[in-house]
Write a protein that holds these residues in place. Structure first.
Motif, PDB file in Angstrom:
ATOM      1  N   ILE A   1       0.833  -1.205   0.000  1.00 18.70           N
ATOM      2  CA  ILE A   1       0.000   0.000   0.000  1.00 18.70           C
ATOM      3  C   ILE A   1       0.867   1.254   0.000  1.00 18.70           C
ATOM      4  CG2 ILE A   1      -1.588   1.356   1.422  1.00 18.70           C
ATOM      5  CD1 ILE A   1      -2.877  -1.282   2.276  1.00 18.70           C
ATOM      6  N   VAL A   2       1.898   1.254   0.832  1.00 20.75           N
ATOM      7  CA  VAL A   2       2.741   2.445   0.961  1.00 20.75           C
ATOM      8  C   VAL A   2       3.504   2.726  -0.323  1.00 20.75           C
ATOM      9  CG1 VAL A   2       4.718   3.431   2.182  1.00 20.75           C
ATOM     10  CG2 VAL A   2       2.946   2.187   3.461  1.00 20.75           C
ATOM     11  N   TRP A   3       4.086   1.690  -0.913  1.00 27.61           N
ATOM     12  CA  TRP A   3       5.016   1.915  -2.023  1.00 27.61           C
ATOM     13  C   TRP A   3       4.386   1.814  -3.407  1.00 27.61           C
ATOM     14  CZ3 TRP A   3       8.999   4.509  -0.864  1.00 27.61           C
ATOM     15  CH2 TRP A   3       9.585   4.372   0.394  1.00 27.61           C
ATOM     16  N   SER A   4       3.092   1.573  -3.488  1.00 28.90           N
ATOM     17  CA  SER A   4       2.445   1.471  -4.797  1.00 28.90           C
ATOM     18  C   SER A   4       1.838   2.794  -5.257  1.00 28.90           C
ATOM     19  CB  SER A   4       1.342   0.406  -4.758  1.00 28.90           C
ATOM     20  OG  SER A   4       0.309   0.790  -3.861  1.00 28.90           O
ATOM     21  N   LYS A   5       2.010   3.856  -4.476  1.00 25.25           N
ATOM     22  CA  LYS A   5       1.356   5.127  -4.774  1.00 25.25           C
ATOM     23  C   LYS A   5       2.384   6.218  -5.078  1.00 25.25           C
ATOM     24  CE  LYS A   5      -2.389   3.854  -1.615  1.00 25.25           C
ATOM     25  NZ  LYS A   5      -3.520   3.791  -2.552  1.00 25.25           N
ATOM     26  N   PRO A   6       2.427   6.726  -6.317  1.00 25.10           N
ATOM     27  CA  PRO A   6       3.364   7.814  -6.653  1.00 25.10           C
ATOM     28  C   PRO A   6       3.189   9.051  -5.785  1.00 25.10           C
ATOM     29  CG  PRO A   6       2.460   6.847  -8.652  1.00 25.10           C
ATOM     30  CD  PRO A   6       1.703   6.232  -7.509  1.00 25.10           C
ATOM     31  N   THR A   7       1.967   9.313  -5.321  1.00 21.97           N
ATOM     32  CA  THR A   7       1.763  10.458  -4.420  1.00 21.97           C
ATOM     33  C   THR A   7       2.667  10.345  -3.206  1.00 21.97           C
ATOM     34  OG1 THR A   7      -0.557  10.635  -5.096  1.00 21.97           O
ATOM     35  CG2 THR A   7       0.060  11.715  -3.050  1.00 21.97           C
ATOM     36  N   VAL A   8       2.761   9.138  -2.642  1.00 20.66           N
ATOM     37  CA  VAL A   8       3.596   8.920  -1.465  1.00 20.66           C
ATOM     38  C   VAL A   8       5.068   9.141  -1.809  1.00 20.66           C
ATOM     39  CG1 VAL A   8       4.311   7.234   0.279  1.00 20.66           C
ATOM     40  CG2 VAL A   8       1.928   7.318  -0.486  1.00 20.66           C
ATOM     41  N   TRP A   9       5.508   8.647  -2.971  1.00 20.83           N
ATOM     42  CA  TRP A   9       6.912   8.814  -3.357  1.00 20.83           C
ATOM     43  C   TRP A   9       7.303  10.286  -3.374  1.00 20.83           C
ATOM     44  CZ3 TRP A   9       6.642   5.670  -8.573  1.00 20.83           C
ATOM     45  CH2 TRP A   9       6.240   4.352  -8.310  1.00 20.83           C
ATOM     46  N   PHE A  10       6.491  11.096  -4.055  1.00 23.21           N
ATOM     47  CA  PHE A  10       6.862  12.500  -4.234  1.00 23.21           C
ATOM     48  C   PHE A  10       6.710  13.309  -2.945  1.00 23.21           C
ATOM     49  CE2 PHE A  10       6.269  11.338  -8.713  1.00 23.21           C
ATOM     50  CZ  PHE A  10       7.431  11.878  -9.246  1.00 23.21           C
ATOM     51  N   LEU A  11       5.734  12.955  -2.114  1.00 14.64           N
ATOM     52  CA  LEU A  11       5.629  13.631  -0.831  1.00 14.64           C
ATOM     53  C   LEU A  11       6.817  13.293   0.062  1.00 14.64           C
ATOM     54  CD1 LEU A  11       1.818  13.285  -0.033  1.00 14.64           C
ATOM     55  CD2 LEU A  11       3.052  15.361  -0.678  1.00 14.64           C
ATOM     56  N   MET A  12       7.307  12.059  -0.025  1.00 15.07           N
ATOM     57  CA  MET A  12       8.481  11.679   0.759  1.00 15.07           C
ATOM     58  C   MET A  12       9.743  12.376   0.247  1.00 15.07           C
ATOM     59  SD  MET A  12       8.008   7.632   1.651  1.00 15.07           S
ATOM     60  CE  MET A  12       6.669   7.066   2.717  1.00 15.07           C
ATOM     61  N   LEU A  13       9.890  12.480  -1.066  1.00 12.08           N
ATOM     62  CA  LEU A  13      11.033  13.205  -1.616  1.00 12.08           C
ATOM     63  C   LEU A  13      11.001  14.677  -1.206  1.00 12.08           C
ATOM     64  CD1 LEU A  13      11.257  11.691  -5.219  1.00 12.08           C
ATOM     65  CD2 LEU A  13      12.915  11.410  -3.369  1.00 12.08           C
ATOM     66  N   ALA A  14       9.804  15.264  -1.231  1.00  9.21           N
ATOM     67  CA  ALA A  14       9.663  16.657  -0.810  1.00  9.21           C
ATOM     68  C   ALA A  14      10.047  16.821   0.654  1.00  9.21           C
ATOM     69  CB  ALA A  14       8.231  17.127  -1.034  1.00  9.21           C
ATOM     70  N   PHE A  15       9.626  15.868   1.489  1.00  6.95           N
ATOM     71  CA  PHE A  15       9.953  15.911   2.910  1.00  6.95           C
ATOM     72  C   PHE A  15      11.459  15.762   3.131  1.00  6.95           C
ATOM     73  CE2 PHE A  15      10.105  13.542   7.089  1.00  6.95           C
ATOM     74  CZ  PHE A  15       9.860  14.655   7.872  1.00  6.95           C
ATOM     75  N   MET A  16      12.096  14.897   2.365  1.00  6.12           N
ATOM     76  CA  MET A  16      13.540  14.717   2.466  1.00  6.12           C
ATOM     77  C   MET A  16      14.272  16.025   2.170  1.00  6.12           C
ATOM     78  SD  MET A  16      15.951  12.001   0.404  1.00  6.12           S
ATOM     79  CE  MET A  16      15.729  12.839  -1.175  1.00  6.12           C
ATOM     80  N   CYS A  17      13.859  16.714   1.105  1.00  9.21           N
ATOM     81  CA  CYS A  17      14.493  17.988   0.756  1.00  9.21           C
ATOM     82  C   CYS A  17      14.241  19.040   1.829  1.00  9.21           C
ATOM     83  CB  CYS A  17      13.969  18.483  -0.590  1.00  9.21           C
ATOM     84  SG  CYS A  17      14.433  17.462  -2.004  1.00  9.21           S
ATOM     85  N   ALA A  18      13.001  19.096   2.334  1.00  9.24           N
ATOM     86  CA  ALA A  18      12.680  20.071   3.371  1.00  9.24           C
ATOM     87  C   ALA A  18      13.469  19.795   4.650  1.00  9.24           C
ATOM     88  CB  ALA A  18      11.181  20.050   3.661  1.00  9.24           C
ATOM     89  N   MET A  19      13.629  18.523   4.989  1.00  9.50           N
ATOM     90  CA  MET A  19      14.394  18.165   6.184  1.00  9.50           C
ATOM     91  C   MET A  19      15.853  18.564   6.053  1.00  9.50           C
ATOM     92  SD  MET A  19      12.968  16.965   8.850  1.00  9.50           S
ATOM     93  CE  MET A  19      14.503  16.365   9.527  1.00  9.50           C
ATOM     94  N   PHE A  20      16.400  18.461   4.851  1.00  4.52           N
ATOM     95  CA  PHE A  20      17.791  18.880   4.628  1.00  4.52           C
ATOM     96  C   PHE A  20      17.959  20.344   5.013  1.00  4.52           C
ATOM     97  CE2 PHE A  20      21.274  20.667   2.260  1.00  4.52           C
ATOM     98  CZ  PHE A  20      22.243  19.676   2.243  1.00  4.52           C
ATOM     99  N   VAL A  21      17.074  21.192   4.493  1.00  6.09           N
ATOM    100  CA  VAL A  21      17.173  22.627   4.774  1.00  6.09           C
ATOM    101  C   VAL A  21      16.925  22.903   6.256  1.00  6.09           C
ATOM    102  CG1 VAL A  21      16.295  24.914   4.194  1.00  6.09           C
ATOM    103  CG2 VAL A  21      16.445  23.156   2.424  1.00  6.09           C
ATOM    104  N   ASN A  22      15.931  22.239   6.838  1.00  3.06           N
ATOM    105  CA  ASN A  22      15.649  22.441   8.258  1.00  3.06           C
ATOM    106  C   ASN A  22      16.861  22.139   9.122  1.00  3.06           C
ATOM    107  OD1 ASN A  22      13.054  22.986   7.413  1.00  3.06           O
ATOM    108  ND2 ASN A  22      12.195  21.051   8.139  1.00  3.06           N
ATOM    109  N   MET A  23      17.529  21.028   8.833  1.00  4.34           N
ATOM    110  CA  MET A  23      18.680  20.640   9.637  1.00  4.34           C
ATOM    111  C   MET A  23      19.861  21.566   9.437  1.00  4.34           C
ATOM    112  SD  MET A  23      18.152  18.265  11.795  1.00  4.34           S
ATOM    113  CE  MET A  23      19.832  17.753  12.173  1.00  4.34           C
TER     114      MET A  23
END
Length: 406
Positions: free
Chosen positions: A205-227
């Motif tokens: 369920i988690v990995w079959s949805k492109p929406t989840v992929w792109f939201l996770m990538l966005a979160f990864m980038c945002a976390m980089f800047v936050n840190m």
């Protein structure tokens, strides 16, 4: 009650950044070694997050939350025993194990109290605890460090967390999984009946949805800047404007975090309102927030005065709060209740390993090569990438919403 647990979750992890100069002087640490202290926590936190999420979806979330609180508070207290660099790395890494259970469990729990009409608002108000904890951890650690030595900040925060866990054991309540979503669809299940998905089905369920992929990538980038800003801004202000530790820790965290405390409820309310007319309303609000924040991050490294730096940090904090309010509410649009802890775990893994763990170390290296001001400004490009991922996620949302929610 979760607000206070989250407060200490972030106060404990933020405290070390305000005593970087004291640690560097006592143990003769380089910028890369200081960056590794931030990265060691993030590596373990991120690596353990998927397992924590899978566990959270299969046990009482109250147990996971309070057990994690006691574990990370004890480790925080024990950090004061460190005498060498390797001791600090060990304790920082171990603290990540305890803290990694909190967000998958608490976000899943809150999503069962609040449905589609109020979820972003509720998570936005809970998110204000992150900023309050960052202010408290940054300022009080610097203050205690200057007056009594860096070890006392870890003793104080750890002891208070243990007391909080004992008190809340009597009052924290576990909701039925999926209660809010079922109430909205008028399909309430009998008391005690909850869906438990097999592990492989949860992962599918988690990995079959492109929406989840792109939201996770966005979160990864945002976390980089936050840190980048959370880990290095106290030291940046200390070096650039010759501020004391407490003053640098205060200025680096207070104004931006107060702005985020305003931005998070605003972002939650705005997203819940926009979601009623636009399906991708939550991710659209997030995209606009990070794209508006990118110029602010660039200006942080270029500002010539302390006042200018505080101004752009405050603007960044407001945009950050608007984004943060919808991190989990946006992804829960396409994830059923029985898989939400796992989803939050994988988001934390990518966010902290891809973004949080790499940022302190990378910026430490870039600082030695080109200067800390250049390194801070360059991180604005990562925010632009986050905004693009959020816009793309919105394109897949209608396809990925499952029949359980339609």
């Amino acid at each position: 009650m979760l607000w206070w647990i989250s407060f200490f979750n972030y106060a404990d992890r933020q405290a070390i950044f305000s005593v970087f100069p004291l640690l560097g002087a006592e143990m003769n640490l380089s910028d890369i070694e200081l960056g590794m202290l931030g990265s060691s926590f993030a590596w373990v936190y991120g690596l353990c997050a998927p397992c924590a999420g899978l566990v959270v979806d299969r046990v009482r979330r109250k147990t996971a939350i309070l057990g994690g609180l006691h574990a990370w508070s004890l480790i925080c207290t024990a950090t004061a025993l460190s005498r060498r660099f390797r001791h600090l790395v060990l304790f920082r890494a171990a603290e990540g194990i305890g803290e990694t259970f909190y967000y998958p469990a608490s976000m899943s729990m809150l999503s069962d109290y609040h449905g589609n009409r109020t979820r972003s608002t509720a998570l936005g108000f809970h998110q204000t605890s992150v900023y309050a904890g960052t202010i408290g951890g940054g300022y009080l650690a610097g203050l205690l460090g200057e007056r009594y030595g860096w070890r006392w900040s870890f003793v104080v925060f750890g002891a208070l967390g243990i007391v909080l866990g004992v008190v809340l054991h009597q009052f924290l309540r576990e909701p039925r999984r999926g209660a809010a979503d079922q109430a909205e669809s008028f399909e309430l299940k009998p008391h005690g009946q909850e869906t438990r998905l097999p592990v492989l089905e949860t992962l599918r369920i988690v990995w079959s949805k492109p929406t989840v992929w792109f939201l996770m990538l966005a979160f990864m980038c945002a976390m980089f800047v936050n840190m980048v800003l959370l880990a290095w801004m106290p030291d940046f202000l200390h070096r650039r404007f010759n501020l004391g530790l407490a003053e640098a820790g205060f200025n680096a965290t207070f104004y931006a975090q107060v702005a985020s405390m305003l931005g998070a409820p605003l972002g939650g309310l705005l997203a819940d309102w926009l979601r009623r007319s636009i399906l991708c309303g939550r991710s659209l609000v997030q995209a606009l927030a990070v794209l508006a924040a990118a110029p602010c991050v660039f200006a942080c490294g270029r500002a010539e005065t302390l006042g200018e730096t505080i101004l752009v940090l405050t603007a960044w904090g407001l945009c950050k709060g608007i984004y943060d309010a919808n991190i989990f509410a946006a992804v829960y649009e396409v994830i059923p209740p029985a898989a939400r802890g796992t989803t939050a775990g994988f988001m934390n893994m990518l966010g902290w390993l891809g973004g949080g763990a790499s940022a302190p170390l990378f910026i430490g290296y870039l600082s030695q090569q080109r200067g800390l001001a250049f390194a801070v400004s360059a991180s604005a490009l990562v925010y632009v990438q986050s905004g693009i991922c959020l816009l793309v996620a919105g394109l897949f949302l209608r396809r990925d919403i499952g029949p359980w929610k339609q």
